[in-house]
Scaffold this motif. Structure first.
Motif, PDB file in Angstrom:
ATOM      1  N   LYS A 277       0.841  -1.193   0.000  1.00  0.00           N
ATOM      2  CA  LYS A 277       0.000   0.000   0.000  1.00  0.00           C
ATOM      3  C   LYS A 277       0.879   1.247   0.000  1.00  0.00           C
ATOM      4  O   LYS A 277       1.798   1.374   0.811  1.00  0.00           O
ATOM      5  N   LEU A 278       0.563   2.173  -0.909  1.00  0.00           N
ATOM      6  CA  LEU A 278       1.385   3.355  -1.118  1.00  0.00           C
ATOM      7  C   LEU A 278       0.495   4.587  -1.268  1.00  0.00           C
ATOM      8  O   LEU A 278      -0.710   4.471  -1.504  1.00  0.00           O
ATOM      9  N   ILE A 279       1.104   5.751  -1.137  1.00  0.00           N
ATOM     10  CA  ILE A 279       0.418   6.997  -1.464  1.00  0.00           C
ATOM     11  C   ILE A 279       1.296   7.770  -2.441  1.00  0.00           C
ATOM     12  O   ILE A 279       2.518   7.605  -2.456  1.00  0.00           O
ATOM     13  N   TYR A 280       0.666   8.595  -3.260  1.00  0.00           N
ATOM     14  CA  TYR A 280       1.437   9.350  -4.242  1.00  0.00           C
ATOM     15  C   TYR A 280       0.898  10.776  -4.335  1.00  0.00           C
ATOM     16  O   TYR A 280      -0.220  11.085  -3.899  1.00  0.00           O
ATOM     17  N   GLN A 281       1.712  11.632  -4.937  1.00  0.00           N
ATOM     18  CA  GLN A 281       1.366  13.049  -5.011  1.00  0.00           C
ATOM     19  C   GLN A 281       0.688  13.431  -6.316  1.00  0.00           C
ATOM     20  O   GLN A 281      -0.196  14.280  -6.342  1.00  0.00           O
ATOM     21  N   GLU A 282       1.117  12.791  -7.413  1.00  0.00           N
ATOM     22  CA  GLU A 282       0.642  13.254  -8.715  1.00  0.00           C
ATOM     23  C   GLU A 282       0.545  12.088  -9.698  1.00  0.00           C
ATOM     24  O   GLU A 282       1.371  11.174  -9.676  1.00  0.00           O
ATOM     25  N   LEU A 283      -0.472  12.141 -10.536  1.00  0.00           N
ATOM     26  CA  LEU A 283      -0.648  11.165 -11.614  1.00  0.00           C
ATOM     27  C   LEU A 283      -0.726  11.938 -12.923  1.00  0.00           C
ATOM     28  O   LEU A 283      -1.630  12.752 -13.120  1.00  0.00           O
ATOM     29  N   ILE A 284       0.239  11.700 -13.808  1.00  0.00           N
ATOM     30  CA  ILE A 284       0.279  12.456 -15.053  1.00  0.00           C
ATOM     31  C   ILE A 284      -0.019  11.541 -16.236  1.00  0.00           C
ATOM     32  O   ILE A 284       0.223  10.331 -16.186  1.00  0.00           O
ATOM     33  N   ASP A 285      -0.551  12.117 -17.292  1.00  0.00           N
ATOM     34  CA  ASP A 285      -0.824  11.368 -18.517  1.00  0.00           C
ATOM     35  C   ASP A 285       0.437  11.290 -19.369  1.00  0.00           C
ATOM     36  O   ASP A 285       1.194  12.260 -19.472  1.00  0.00           O
ATOM     37  N   ILE A 286       0.669  10.119 -19.958  1.00  0.00           N
ATOM     38  CA  ILE A 286       1.784   9.936 -20.891  1.00  0.00           C
ATOM     39  C   ILE A 286       1.235  10.126 -22.297  1.00  0.00           C
ATOM     40  O   ILE A 286       0.396   9.354 -22.763  1.00  0.00           O
ATOM     41  N   ILE A 287       1.712  11.141 -22.971  1.00  0.00           N
ATOM     42  CA  ILE A 287       1.162  11.502 -24.279  1.00  0.00           C
ATOM     43  C   ILE A 287       2.238  11.368 -25.353  1.00  0.00           C
ATOM     44  O   ILE A 287       3.358  11.858 -25.193  1.00  0.00           O
ATOM     45  N   GLY A 288       1.883  10.683 -26.429  1.00  0.00           N
ATOM     46  CA  GLY A 288       2.744  10.649 -27.605  1.00  0.00           C
ATOM     47  C   GLY A 288       3.983   9.790 -27.495  1.00  0.00           C
ATOM     48  O   GLY A 288       4.887   9.901 -28.322  1.00  0.00           O
ATOM     49  N   ASN A 289       4.078   8.927 -26.483  1.00  0.00           N
ATOM     50  CA  ASN A 289       5.237   8.042 -26.342  1.00  0.00           C
ATOM     51  C   ASN A 289       4.863   6.653 -26.844  1.00  0.00           C
ATOM     52  O   ASN A 289       4.170   5.900 -26.168  1.00  0.00           O
ATOM     53  N   LYS A 290       5.327   6.308 -28.025  1.00  0.00           N
ATOM     54  CA  LYS A 290       4.986   5.024 -28.633  1.00  0.00           C
ATOM     55  C   LYS A 290       5.799   3.865 -28.066  1.00  0.00           C
ATOM     56  O   LYS A 290       5.515   2.706 -28.360  1.00  0.00           O
ATOM     57  N   ASP A 291       6.821   4.177 -27.260  1.00  0.00           N
ATOM     58  CA  ASP A 291       7.686   3.129 -26.716  1.00  0.00           C
ATOM     59  C   ASP A 291       7.108   2.467 -25.474  1.00  0.00           C
ATOM     60  O   ASP A 291       7.710   1.545 -24.929  1.00  0.00           O
ATOM     61  N   THR A 292       5.971   2.936 -25.002  1.00  0.00           N
ATOM     62  CA  THR A 292       5.363   2.344 -23.811  1.00  0.00           C
ATOM     63  C   THR A 292       3.865   2.183 -24.005  1.00  0.00           C
ATOM     64  O   THR A 292       3.230   2.962 -24.727  1.00  0.00           O
ATOM     65  N   LYS A 293       3.310   1.165 -23.345  1.00  0.00           N
ATOM     66  CA  LYS A 293       1.867   0.957 -23.373  1.00  0.00           C
ATOM     67  C   LYS A 293       1.182   1.639 -22.195  1.00  0.00           C
ATOM     68  O   LYS A 293      -0.047   1.659 -22.120  1.00  0.00           O
ATOM     69  N   PHE A 294       1.995   2.175 -21.282  1.00  0.00           N
ATOM     70  CA  PHE A 294       1.420   2.883 -20.141  1.00  0.00           C
ATOM     71  C   PHE A 294       0.788   4.199 -20.597  1.00  0.00           C
ATOM     72  O   PHE A 294       1.338   4.910 -21.438  1.00  0.00           O
ATOM     73  N   LYS A 295      -0.342   4.520 -20.010  1.00  0.00           N
ATOM     74  CA  LYS A 295      -1.019   5.782 -20.302  1.00  0.00           C
ATOM     75  C   LYS A 295      -0.839   6.801 -19.181  1.00  0.00           C
ATOM     76  O   LYS A 295      -1.116   7.980 -19.366  1.00  0.00           O
ATOM     77  N   ARG A 296      -0.371   6.325 -18.024  1.00  0.00           N
ATOM     78  CA  ARG A 296      -0.220   7.211 -16.872  1.00  0.00           C
ATOM     79  C   ARG A 296       1.089   6.912 -16.148  1.00  0.00           C
ATOM     80  O   ARG A 296       1.616   5.814 -16.227  1.00  0.00           O
ATOM     81  N   GLU A 297       1.554   7.921 -15.410  1.00  0.00           N
ATOM     82  CA  GLU A 297       2.779   7.770 -14.626  1.00  0.00           C
ATOM     83  C   GLU A 297       2.591   8.438 -13.268  1.00  0.00           C
ATOM     84  O   GLU A 297       2.045   9.542 -13.170  1.00  0.00           O
ATOM     85  N   VAL A 298       3.062   7.758 -12.228  1.00  0.00           N
ATOM     86  CA  VAL A 298       2.929   8.250 -10.860  1.00  0.00           C
ATOM     87  C   VAL A 298       4.184   9.028 -10.473  1.00  0.00           C
ATOM     88  O   VAL A 298       5.301   8.625 -10.783  1.00  0.00           O
ATOM     89  N   ARG A 299       3.984  10.136  -9.781  1.00  0.00           N
ATOM     90  CA  ARG A 299       5.088  10.935  -9.244  1.00  0.00           C
ATOM     91  C   ARG A 299       4.935  11.051  -7.719  1.00  0.00           C
ATOM     92  O   ARG A 299       3.824  11.119  -7.203  1.00  0.00           O
ATOM     93  N   GLY A 300       6.066  11.085  -7.023  1.00  0.00           N
ATOM     94  CA  GLY A 300       6.056  11.282  -5.575  1.00  0.00           C
ATOM     95  C   GLY A 300       5.402  10.146  -4.813  1.00  0.00           C
ATOM     96  O   GLY A 300       4.466  10.360  -4.036  1.00  0.00           O
ATOM     97  N   LEU A 301       5.922   8.930  -5.000  1.00  0.00           N
ATOM     98  CA  LEU A 301       5.338   7.733  -4.379  1.00  0.00           C
ATOM     99  C   LEU A 301       6.062   7.408  -3.076  1.00  0.00           C
ATOM    100  O   LEU A 301       7.289   7.468  -3.005  1.00  0.00           O
ATOM    101  N   SER A 302       5.312   7.055  -2.050  1.00  0.00           N
ATOM    102  CA  SER A 302       5.923   6.678  -0.768  1.00  0.00           C
ATOM    103  C   SER A 302       5.099   5.583  -0.104  1.00  0.00           C
ATOM    104  O   SER A 302       3.914   5.412  -0.396  1.00  0.00           O
TER     105      SER A 302
END
Length: 305
Positions: free
Chosen positions: A278-303
């Motif tokens: 179980k974790l908490i995070y500060q920000e969830l950002i959208d990944i736009i225009g990156n064809k090298d990954t199937k991820f659509k989102r990225e977490v920032r500030g995870l603890s």
């Protein structure tokens, strides 16, 4: 060489040395490395570019060693025919000896040692007689200039006997073309020994996995709603790859990628997330225009919660 880790349950031993210099054409000077068995921490001061030598002794005939490039192409490593160096022999038979040299470089601006993927690791693949394909990964990584030797099981697949096609590879395995060819070639003449493919059972398992994922996301949503504080965002660890230095977590918005430098931990281990942690995070950002990954989102500030 000094035995670093004995993964007897998985069928191999790990040895580690640091290369110093060469004497003549054949003799290579090697240095024993102090190592923390619990955390993987390498006690070695590296203030200039250096090379570490990882050596694997396989204790089962079903194990092979491979290297993988950035395009996920697989190159099978050859076992050493002989060695002039003294090694610690296991009580059982050694089927293969494989080596990987990992280059540790010094960053030219912040002056800390680092390694790069995929040159920082290699993989051991277990191809057992019942079609179970297990992939292990051994790597040397840098976490803010601190070196670690990491070992983890990263993939597990099942190969089946198909009445018409001979062998059936699971969809996840088929997506990895280079591995698919290697596994297919290995089991092609052994299909009769494999478990029979049950399409209905596989469909049920896929639906169960999908249902479990959706249920986890819904649980996270309910937990956030129960807290009633929009500033607290919850995540749950799914997996983490040490060599590649990123992993995946579940959030209320779906699955998201997280890099090691966005993780805060209070333990002695390199930055990572554990499965179901179980974790908490500060920000969830959208990944736009990156064809090298199937991820659509990225977490920032995870603890860790």
């Amino acid at each position: 060489m000094q035995l670093i880790q004995k993964q007897k349950y998985f069928g191999f031993e790990i040895y580690l040395k640091k290369e110093l210099s060469k004497e003549g054409k054949n003799n290579l000077l090697l240095k024993d490395i102090e190592y923390d068995y619990e955390t993987g921490l390498i006690f070695e001061n590296v203030d200039h570019d250096a090379t570490f030598l990882i050596e694997i002794h396989t204790l089962k005939g079903s194990l092979i060693a491979v290297e993988i490039d950035k395009q996920k192409n697989i190159t099978q490593k050859s076992s050493l025919r002989g060695s002039t160096r003294q090694v610690v022999s296991s009580k059982g038979k050694i089927f293969g000896v494989y080596q990987k040299r990992v280059r540790v470089k010094i960053h030219n601006q912040i002056y800390i040692p680092y390694t790069t993927y995929p040159e920082n690791h290699f993989k051991i693949i277990d191809l057992d007689s019942r079609g179970k394909v297990t992939i292990f990964e051994i790597a040397i990584i840098s976490d803010n200039g601190i070196l670690y030797l990491t070992f983890q099981k990263v993939h597990e697949y099942q190969v089946y006997n198909h009445e018409e096609e001979g062998i059936f590879l699971c969809p996840d395995l088929i997506k990895w073309e280079s591995l698919c060819h290697l596994v297919g070639d290995f089991y092609n003449d052994k299909s009769r020994k494999l478990p029979r493919h049950d399409y209905d059972l596989m469909q049920k398992n896929n639906l169960l996995e999908f249902s479990t994922t959706n249920e986890l996301i819904e649980r996270i949503k309910r937990a956030e709603e129960k807290l009633g504080d929009g500033d607290i965002k919850i995540a749950v660890g799914i997996w983490f790859n040490f060599a590649n230095r990123f992993g995946m977590v579940a959030t209320s918005q779906g699955m998201a990628r997280v890099y090691y430098d966005q993780i805060s931990r209070n333990d002695k281990f390199p930055k990572h997330v554990k499965e179901s942690e179980k974790l908490i995070y500060q920000e969830l950002i959208d990944i736009i225009g990156n064809k090298d990954t199937k991820f659509k989102r990225e977490v920032r500030g995870l603890s860790v919660q």
